[in-house]
Scaffold this motif. Sequence first.
Motif, short mmCIF file in Angstrom:
data_model
loop_
_atom_site.label_atom_id
_atom_site.label_comp_id
_atom_site.label_asym_id
_atom_site.label_seq_id
_atom_site.Cartn_x
_atom_site.Cartn_y
_atom_site.Cartn_z
N TYR A 1 -8.90 -3.79 -5.24
CA TYR A 1 -7.99 -2.53 -4.79
C TYR A 1 -7.04 -2.74 -3.86
N ALA A 2 -7.17 -3.76 -2.96
CA ALA A 2 -5.98 -3.83 -1.93
C ALA A 2 -4.95 -4.51 -2.28
N PHE A 3 -5.03 -5.72 -3.25
CA PHE A 3 -3.80 -6.24 -3.56
C PHE A 3 -3.23 -5.68 -5.16
N LEU A 4 -4.10 -5.70 -6.18
CA LEU A 4 -3.76 -5.08 -7.45
C LEU A 4 -3.52 -3.79 -7.31
N GLY A 5 -4.39 -2.82 -6.87
CA GLY A 5 -4.27 -1.55 -6.60
C GLY A 5 -3.08 -1.03 -5.86
N THR A 6 -2.76 -1.77 -4.78
CA THR A 6 -1.51 -1.30 -4.14
C THR A 6 -0.25 -1.55 -4.65
N VAL A 7 -0.29 -2.83 -5.26
CA VAL A 7 1.03 -2.95 -6.39
C VAL A 7 1.09 -1.78 -7.28
N ILE A 8 0.11 -1.53 -7.97
CA ILE A 8 0.03 -0.51 -8.98
C ILE A 8 0.60 0.88 -8.59
N SER B 1 1.69 3.64 0.08
CA SER B 1 0.64 3.18 -0.54
C SER B 1 -0.35 2.72 0.55
N ALA B 2 -0.13 2.59 1.73
CA ALA B 2 -0.85 1.86 2.80
C ALA B 2 -1.91 3.38 3.40
N THR B 3 -3.16 3.16 2.78
CA THR B 3 -4.09 4.11 3.12
C THR B 3 -4.77 3.87 4.53
N ASP B 4 -5.12 4.82 5.35
CA ASP B 4 -5.70 4.79 6.65
C ASP B 4 -6.77 5.91 6.84
N PRO B 5 -7.95 5.57 6.22
CA PRO B 5 -8.70 6.68 6.17
C PRO B 5 -9.71 6.65 7.32
N ALA C 1 -1.75 -4.51 5.24
CA ALA C 1 -1.05 -5.79 5.10
C ALA C 1 -0.32 -5.99 3.83
N VAL C 2 -0.90 -5.62 2.73
CA VAL C 2 -0.14 -5.78 1.60
C VAL C 2 1.03 -5.03 1.41
N ALA C 3 0.96 -3.60 1.75
CA ALA C 3 1.88 -2.62 1.86
C ALA C 3 3.26 -3.05 2.85
N VAL C 4 2.88 -3.59 3.95
CA VAL C 4 3.76 -4.12 4.89
C VAL C 4 4.85 -5.19 4.15
N MET D 1 -10.85 8.19 -4.24
CA MET D 1 -9.72 8.85 -4.61
C MET D 1 -9.47 9.97 -3.35
N PHE D 2 -10.50 10.64 -3.03
CA PHE D 2 -10.37 11.65 -2.06
C PHE D 2 -9.96 11.09 -0.58
N ALA D 3 -10.48 10.10 -0.45
CA ALA D 3 -10.55 9.66 1.00
C ALA D 3 -9.11 8.79 1.03
N GLY D 4 -8.10 8.58 0.00
CA GLY D 4 -6.93 7.88 0.15
C GLY D 4 -5.88 8.50 1.43
N LEU D 5 -6.41 8.72 2.63
CA LEU D 5 -5.44 9.46 3.53
C LEU D 5 -4.15 8.31 3.98
N ARG D 6 -3.26 8.78 4.30
CA ARG D 6 -1.90 8.11 5.01
C ARG D 6 -2.11 8.51 6.61
N GLY D 7 -1.88 7.35 7.07
CA GLY D 7 -1.82 7.57 8.74
C GLY D 7 -0.74 6.78 9.31
N ALA D 8 -1.40 5.75 10.29
CA ALA D 8 -0.52 5.26 11.51
C ALA D 8 0.38 4.30 10.85
N MET D 9 0.03 3.52 9.88
CA MET D 9 0.93 2.42 9.00
C MET D 9 1.93 3.31 8.38
N THR D 10 1.72 4.12 7.64
CA THR D 10 2.66 4.70 6.74
C THR D 10 3.82 5.43 7.48
N PHE D 11 3.37 6.05 8.70
CA PHE D 11 4.28 6.38 9.73
C PHE D 11 5.12 5.41 10.37
#
Length: 635
Positions: free
Chosen positions: A195-202, A241-245, A274-277, A461-471
């Motif tokens: 989820y973290a590596f392949l999913g973030t790239v997708i 793509s950086a989630t922060d739930p 980390a992957v998103a950064v 799917m529902f819990a894919g919140l965006r937060g501090a890292m995205t900001f």
Amino acid sequence: CECASLSDRRTTEMGLSVCICVCRASSPQEEDSAMENIVTEKKAEESHRQDSADLLIFILLLTLTILTIWLFKHRRFRFLHETGLAMIYGLLVGVVLRYGIHVPRDVSNVNLNCHVNASPATLLVDVRGKFYEYTLKRVISANEVDDLQDNEMLRKVTFDPEVFFNILLPPIIFHAGYSLKRRHFFRNMGSILAYAFLGTVISCFIIGLLMYGCVMLMKQVGQLGGDFFFTDCLFFGAIVSATDPVTVLAIFNELQVDADLYALLFGESVLNDAVAVVLSSSIVAYQPEGDNSHTFEVMAMLKSFGIFLGVFSGSFALGVATGIVTFTKLRDFQLLETALFFLMSWSTFLLAEACGFTGVVAVLFCGITQAHYTFNNLSPESQDRTKQLFELLNFLAENFIFSYMGLTLFTFQNHVFNPMFIVGAFLAVFLGRAANIYPLSLLLNLGRRNKIRSNFQHMMMFAGLRGAMTFALSIRDTATYARQMMFSTTLLVVFFTVWICGGGTTQMLSCQHIRVGVDSDQDNSVKGSERRSTKQESAWLFRIWYNFDHNYLKPILTHSDGDINLTYGDITVSTDATGAHTSGGPAFAGATSSEDLDRELTYGDHELVMRGTRLVLPMDDSEPPFTDPHNRLRM
């Protein structure tokens, strides 16, 4: 008047010494310089008072948030988490600062006729032979020149983006690694990495492609006011793509939701930050040869991919190395021990950034490494103190960032809100998250015996919140039209996901019929046979590492110089000086290293004894100590 000489004194009849001053006229230049110094001192004092008032605003925001959180917890009100509450308070203060308070800015002698070829970072101005140094603050658009005098307060409450990266982000990321639940993380490590590596790239490429189509449509209908390239769309896909739930996980922890679901969400959110950064920095580094830097070129893409691997692996190695080096033997001086631990942890982030790596990756794996090794070497007082210290710093930094998010919606002066881009972004984020969760879950279930159920997938799917890292990633660069539009849209995405998705977590759990109030230890005892069936799938990647770690690294790095005896009731698992495993006990005669690993994952979060040295592994508050009367852990 100026004293000619302090030694020129006369003695009066009273015996007092009097200084004789000689008055002389000062030149006009000296008078101007003296008046200038007085004015400068007054401005510095006013600026200091203004800065103190601005910081006081944020402190009061945090104080109000904490008091309201206490009220919510007392009333068991779960619809709004503290992060969403901090954003609301920030919004209210931002409205007041934007429309209710006007502090004039001292802008005089504006000369718009000075022409230079580029914007220098430092400017030296020669005024009648006296040099003044100025530093670049930000870019001012032509239509903002007339509004400068009303923007002093708004300018003051706008922080340098580096403050977020170098001060506020490190404790948040480090706490995520330091408080990691080893048992559930390693049981689901393969799925978490997928989820973290392949999913973030997708997710990044799905969002980037959809947003590029949206940008092309905006260009056709004349709604695009500046350059917006495909690399910008990919960069936007990477940062969102950086989630922060954090909101969802806090509710999960309070309601004691299924531990595997918690581990999947927590592990994914920790690693995909980390992957998103690294992914965003690799996209920025994409540079084809020639004049057009935004065309597709295979070599440039391969180079960016190599940068991604190099930066991630280098940051990983640096974080692990720093975590291992933090091998303290200051147990007799607990304050010094805690201070050294804290400074080594924070310096990992700065060292990685200074070396051209990514501090987020480095400090994350530094926290994981220190929790695994260094924590065991600390004195009991330092163990409690470091956990509480980083928990406090994480809480304050996270709520500060969310308060600042609300504030910047009104105080940031370069917002670009485009309705078509905003609608396209929400649709792309939703589809990107769906392309991450559902196809990967289908593939992972082909190799898992403990399937990721459909209700778990809907919850993820529902819990894919965006937060501090995205900001933090979006505010770091707002110099261009495209980056300003991305930042404004990112704020709205964060607001929506935190308020709507975070606030609806309890209702979603009920709708999906996901169990709550699950004691992780009781759940493990019920799933004893299930653990045996899943230990190959959950720990096969970890098994090779476990054997090497248990035989060689732990004896060296955890204050153990010889035999290690781990006692579980009547079972004794020991290693001699060479690291060879032996197991004893009637119930586990002939136990294998696989069973040792299974017991390690089961009981590894609790307290053990190693040759008279107290070895304490991190124990989560949500996991009570093992108290089975038939197989009690002996201290």
